[in-house]
Design a protein around this motif. Sequence first.
Motif, PDB file in Angstrom:
ATOM      1  N   TYR A  47       0.827  -1.216   0.000  1.00  0.00           N
ATOM      2  CA  TYR A  47       0.000   0.000   0.000  1.00  0.00           C
ATOM      3  C   TYR A  47       0.855   1.258   0.000  1.00  0.00           C
ATOM      4  CZ  TYR A  47      -4.167  -2.805   1.003  1.00  0.00           C
ATOM      5  OH  TYR A  47      -5.192  -3.697   0.927  1.00  0.00           O
ATOM      6  N   PHE A  83       2.383  -1.105 -10.571  1.00  0.00           N
ATOM      7  CA  PHE A  83       1.048  -1.711 -10.588  1.00  0.00           C
ATOM      8  C   PHE A  83       0.887  -2.564  -9.344  1.00  0.00           C
ATOM      9  CE2 PHE A  83      -2.061  -4.986 -11.419  1.00  0.00           C
ATOM     10  CZ  PHE A  83      -3.033  -4.358 -12.179  1.00  0.00           C
ATOM     11  N   LEU A  84      -0.222  -2.373  -8.654  1.00  0.00           N
ATOM     12  CA  LEU A  84      -0.541  -3.211  -7.488  1.00  0.00           C
ATOM     13  C   LEU A  84      -1.738  -4.086  -7.831  1.00  0.00           C
ATOM     14  CD1 LEU A  84      -0.425  -4.038  -4.453  1.00  0.00           C
ATOM     15  CD2 LEU A  84      -1.897  -2.066  -3.981  1.00  0.00           C
ATOM     16  N   ALA A  85      -1.533  -5.399  -7.805  1.00  0.00           N
ATOM     17  CA  ALA A  85      -2.665  -6.323  -7.942  1.00  0.00           C
ATOM     18  C   ALA A  85      -3.238  -6.515  -6.542  1.00  0.00           C
ATOM     19  CB  ALA A  85      -2.203  -7.646  -8.527  1.00  0.00           C
ATOM     20  N   PHE A  86      -4.496  -6.124  -6.382  1.00  0.00           N
ATOM     21  CA  PHE A  86      -5.107  -6.086  -5.046  1.00  0.00           C
ATOM     22  C   PHE A  86      -5.422  -7.483  -4.507  1.00  0.00           C
ATOM     23  CE2 PHE A  86      -6.796  -1.639  -4.104  1.00  0.00           C
ATOM     24  CZ  PHE A  86      -5.920  -1.018  -4.968  1.00  0.00           C
ATOM     25  N   PRO A  89      -9.805  -7.155  -4.982  1.00  0.00           N
ATOM     26  CA  PRO A  89     -10.159  -6.196  -6.033  1.00  0.00           C
ATOM     27  C   PRO A  89     -11.542  -5.590  -5.763  1.00  0.00           C
ATOM     28  CG  PRO A  89      -9.255  -8.197  -6.987  1.00  0.00           C
ATOM     29  CD  PRO A  89      -9.486  -8.484  -5.531  1.00  0.00           C
ATOM     30  N   VAL A  90     -11.657  -4.297  -6.025  1.00  0.00           N
ATOM     31  CA  VAL A  90     -12.857  -3.549  -5.636  1.00  0.00           C
ATOM     32  C   VAL A  90     -13.941  -3.655  -6.715  1.00  0.00           C
ATOM     33  CG1 VAL A  90     -13.702  -1.257  -4.992  1.00  0.00           C
ATOM     34  CG2 VAL A  90     -11.401  -1.962  -4.340  1.00  0.00           C
ATOM     35  N   ILE A  92     -16.981  -2.087  -8.737  1.00  0.00           N
ATOM     36  CA  ILE A  92     -17.480  -0.750  -9.082  1.00  0.00           C
ATOM     37  C   ILE A  92     -18.711  -0.905  -9.967  1.00  0.00           C
ATOM     38  CG2 ILE A  92     -16.882   1.506 -10.017  1.00  0.00           C
ATOM     39  CD1 ILE A  92     -13.973   0.865  -9.424  1.00  0.00           C
ATOM     40  N   PRO A  93     -19.892  -0.963  -9.350  1.00  0.00           N
ATOM     41  CA  PRO A  93     -21.124  -1.148 -10.120  1.00  0.00           C
ATOM     42  C   PRO A  93     -21.331   0.019 -11.081  1.00  0.00           C
ATOM     43  CG  PRO A  93     -21.552  -1.196  -7.737  1.00  0.00           C
ATOM     44  CD  PRO A  93     -20.142  -0.769  -7.918  1.00  0.00           C
ATOM     45  N   VAL A 144     -17.078  -3.373 -13.463  1.00  0.00           N
ATOM     46  CA  VAL A 144     -15.799  -3.776 -12.878  1.00  0.00           C
ATOM     47  C   VAL A 144     -15.991  -4.688 -11.658  1.00  0.00           C
ATOM     48  CG1 VAL A 144     -13.624  -2.962 -11.871  1.00  0.00           C
ATOM     49  CG2 VAL A 144     -14.780  -1.598 -13.641  1.00  0.00           C
ATOM     50  N   ASN A 145     -15.585  -5.915 -11.801  1.00  0.00           N
ATOM     51  CA  ASN A 145     -15.562  -6.922 -10.728  1.00  0.00           C
ATOM     52  C   ASN A 145     -16.924  -7.283 -10.123  1.00  0.00           C
ATOM     53  OD1 ASN A 145     -12.761  -7.347 -10.828  1.00  0.00           O
ATOM     54  ND2 ASN A 145     -12.386  -5.554  -9.549  1.00  0.00           N
ATOM     55  N   GLU A 157      -7.455  -8.684 -12.546  1.00  0.00           N
ATOM     56  CA  GLU A 157      -6.280  -7.903 -12.120  1.00  0.00           C
ATOM     57  C   GLU A 157      -5.112  -8.141 -13.074  1.00  0.00           C
ATOM     58  OE1 GLU A 157      -7.936  -5.869  -9.806  1.00  0.00           O
ATOM     59  OE2 GLU A 157      -6.042  -5.892  -8.705  1.00  0.00           O
ATOM     60  N   GLN A 160      -5.674  -6.408 -16.327  1.00  0.00           N
ATOM     61  CA  GLN A 160      -5.329  -4.988 -16.229  1.00  0.00           C
ATOM     62  C   GLN A 160      -3.813  -4.806 -16.339  1.00  0.00           C
ATOM     63  OE1 GLN A 160      -7.084  -3.402 -12.623  1.00  0.00           O
ATOM     64  NE2 GLN A 160      -9.031  -4.394 -13.078  1.00  0.00           N
TER      65      GLN A 160
ATOM     66  N   THR B 347     -11.762   3.397  -0.720  1.00  0.00           N
ATOM     67  CA  THR B 347     -11.085   2.199  -1.246  1.00  0.00           C
ATOM     68  C   THR B 347     -11.248   2.121  -2.761  1.00  0.00           C
ATOM     69  OG1 THR B 347     -11.580   1.090   0.816  1.00  0.00           O
ATOM     70  CG2 THR B 347     -10.894  -0.306  -0.997  1.00  0.00           C
ATOM     71  N   ALA B 348     -12.475   2.406  -3.217  1.00  0.00           N
ATOM     72  CA  ALA B 348     -12.733   2.391  -4.660  1.00  0.00           C
ATOM     73  C   ALA B 348     -11.933   3.500  -5.343  1.00  0.00           C
ATOM     74  CB  ALA B 348     -14.223   2.550  -4.938  1.00  0.00           C
ATOM     75  N   PHE B 350      -9.099   4.776  -4.364  1.00  0.00           N
ATOM     76  CA  PHE B 350      -7.690   4.367  -4.424  1.00  0.00           C
ATOM     77  C   PHE B 350      -7.487   3.322  -5.523  1.00  0.00           C
ATOM     78  CE2 PHE B 350      -4.407   1.302  -2.899  1.00  0.00           C
ATOM     79  CZ  PHE B 350      -3.314   2.084  -3.224  1.00  0.00           C
ATOM     80  N   TYR B 351      -8.427   2.418  -5.643  1.00  0.00           N
ATOM     81  CA  TYR B 351      -8.322   1.376  -6.670  1.00  0.00           C
ATOM     82  C   TYR B 351      -8.205   2.016  -8.057  1.00  0.00           C
ATOM     83  CZ  TYR B 351      -9.460  -3.013  -9.136  1.00  0.00           C
ATOM     84  OH  TYR B 351      -9.433  -4.123  -9.944  1.00  0.00           O
ATOM     85  N   SER B 354      -4.917   3.918  -8.430  1.00  0.00           N
ATOM     86  CA  SER B 354      -3.764   3.022  -8.544  1.00  0.00           C
ATOM     87  C   SER B 354      -3.622   2.476  -9.965  1.00  0.00           C
ATOM     88  CB  SER B 354      -3.893   1.856  -7.554  1.00  0.00           C
ATOM     89  OG  SER B 354      -4.801   0.890  -8.051  1.00  0.00           O
ATOM     90  N   ARG B 355      -4.692   2.627 -10.758  1.00  0.00           N
ATOM     91  CA  ARG B 355      -4.608   2.188 -12.149  1.00  0.00           C
ATOM     92  C   ARG B 355      -4.245   3.346 -13.067  1.00  0.00           C
ATOM     93  NH1 ARG B 355      -4.007  -1.611  -9.649  1.00  0.00           N
ATOM     94  NH2 ARG B 355      -5.261  -3.505  -9.586  1.00  0.00           N
ATOM     95  N   LEU B 366     -16.901   7.342 -10.119  1.00  0.00           N
ATOM     96  CA  LEU B 366     -17.632   6.829  -8.955  1.00  0.00           C
ATOM     97  C   LEU B 366     -19.006   7.491  -8.822  1.00  0.00           C
ATOM     98  CD1 LEU B 366     -14.678   6.426  -6.431  1.00  0.00           C
ATOM     99  CD2 LEU B 366     -15.885   4.636  -7.688  1.00  0.00           C
ATOM    100  N   SER B 369     -21.045   5.619 -11.205  1.00  0.00           N
ATOM    101  CA  SER B 369     -21.327   4.324 -10.583  1.00  0.00           C
ATOM    102  C   SER B 369     -22.494   4.445  -9.606  1.00  0.00           C
ATOM    103  CB  SER B 369     -20.064   3.836  -9.864  1.00  0.00           C
ATOM    104  OG  SER B 369     -20.355   2.768  -9.012  1.00  0.00           O
ATOM    105  N   ALA B 372     -25.813   4.764 -11.393  1.00  0.00           N
ATOM    106  CA  ALA B 372     -26.106   3.714 -12.385  1.00  0.00           C
ATOM    107  C   ALA B 372     -27.479   3.070 -12.198  1.00  0.00           C
ATOM    108  CB  ALA B 372     -25.013   2.659 -12.357  1.00  0.00           C
TER     109      ALA B 372
END
Lengths: 251, 400
Positions: A47, A83-86, A89-90, A92-93, A144-145, A157, A160, B347-348, B350-351, B354-355, B366, B369, B372
């Motif tokens: 992190y 790159f961080l593979a979580f 993974p979160v 995101i609807p 997403v996920n 992940e 990505q 958290t979302a 940061f996710y 991070s990309r 977000l 999202s 949606a």
Amino acid sequence: MLEIKNLHVKLQEEEKVILKGVNLHVGAGQVHAIMGPNGSGKSTLSYVLSGREGYEVTAGSATLLGQDLLALDPEERAAAGLFLAFQYPVEIPGVGNMVFLRTALNAQRKARNEPEVSAGEFLKLVREKAKTLKIDAEMLKRPVNVGFSGGEKKRNEILQMAVLEPRMCVLDETDSGLDVDAMKLVADGVNALRDAGRSFLVITHYQRLLDHIAPDVVHIMADGRIIRTGGPDLALEVEKNGYADLLAGVL
Amino acid sequence: MQSARADAAARLADMGLPGRRDEYWRWTNPAPFMAEAVPEAGAFRADTPIFADMPKVRLVFTDGVFDAAASDDPRLAGVEIARLADAPQWAGAFYGSLEASGQAPVRRPFAALNTARASDGVMLRVTGRAARPVHISYRQSSDTSEAILHHCVKLEEGAELTLLETGTAAARANLVLEVDVGAGARFHHIRPQGRSHGHRVYSAIFARISAGALFKSFTLSMNGRLTRNEAMIEIVGDNALAHIAGAALGDGADGDFHHDDTVFITHGAEGGESRQVFKKVLRHGATGIFQGKILVQPGAQKTDGYQISQALMLDDLCQFLAKPELEIYADDVKCSHGSTTGAIDETALFYLRSRGVPREEAVSLLVLSFLADAIAEIDDEAIAAEILARLQDWLARHRG
């Protein structure tokens, strides 16, 4: 590639010190594994490297290809090649996997003054990468996920990672929650990305992932420090004897 | 028509205009809707045209007056289109009838005022499946205009219509829509309310839904000083469906933003399904209100009622006030409601960062999202895509 020197980190809101002087050098093209018991600071290290809020670096440094990582925002670190593979993974609807990935890729390219990828080029690129990871087109269309199984999330992940083509990949307990077959798929995906210009830092509790992703160097982390460094045999030793012996000698 | 107007005037005189003591006006001050002088509000010119390339019959109202020159030829197979002033016989009998029955159990004085004084409107009788949507397009030329418009839509058995309603009618507007959805008929209503920051708008939808019919209404509100969107929906036939959704975005830095959704759904028949999905994105001191009620009458068995209201606060200065109500007099029903208020999920965020997605862009993703579920209430993909594009425009203008 990645150079960590004497890194000390505490929680921002509390006095709790988590990393107590981590030193690590990952060379170009190398795969390093970090193993260690719960609470040793492995995830915190991932992190802090990727810039998550809530941590305070009290001493030390971390550089990627000579660039001071700690001075950058998370998105700048990504553009710099991290790159961080979580581990988790979160979800995101409402945001499509493709939209998300293209936004990320083009944001990184923009930050590096590279031309953006068109929708057509992107589609071709993703389809190609997805095929090798056995990710079906239907999964790419979903948010997403959302509704992904544990294995699908981890493969996503790696997808990505394959699309963003980072230089330094940190895998935070990527094997957690995966069955043997799913782990094999993920490992195959990672192995396909190994090359002389890309390095990996694989964080794991267990040796089994390292059966599939063969490391060059294995580190044992405990109480916020790396207490031992060795070759692949070190992981086998941990698997056989546990951490107790190693820890007893140090703590 | 004259008697409908006179009856409405009498109703209004009887109930009086609302005050802050009225249960349903506690959180929204009704005074600006009644003030003598119309406050200034310029037309919202930042918007790119919406639904521009979509086949449709466009009916334009400029400052609340039908603008024939700017409108399309109002002939459409399966739909009879007329102005309020030339109301055909069916409309004469229908005008004000749903508004009148919608006055109980909660009074809607501004709707009665509208019926009594409306200056213009569209009367639509749908007898078949409309080949194209009807698009009521509001334009504003005067910064101090006022509009009172009253539209009536009657869908005969098995008919189908999509009604688009865009723009802001005037600096201050009072808009009423009465919709009668006949047995097995389908009505889709999509209403992007583009506003400048001074607009004050009261709107009310009164709908009656017959057996096996479908009613779906989606409203997108962006900006606007004061918005009160009311909906009174009554399911009168078995196995009917009523969905009403709203997405509102307000930035108090542009001027005050106060957005109020007040919904009342009555299940008066068996096997009805209703959904209320309301989402508000608030920043810089914006205020969001949601008052939503589901009333299940005796005998309305197998009712499935659902209600969710959510606010996403982009800072600590905003407020969201919600009052969900359920009143159930049948014993074999499924009804649920929920209301949440929250900030961006760190958290979302940061996710995404991070990309490589920059913070502001990640926040926008977000927000989309978060909205949606409300946008998913739009069945037509092309329309949903246009709404999404409009949202993205707003978000791009309100970063930082």
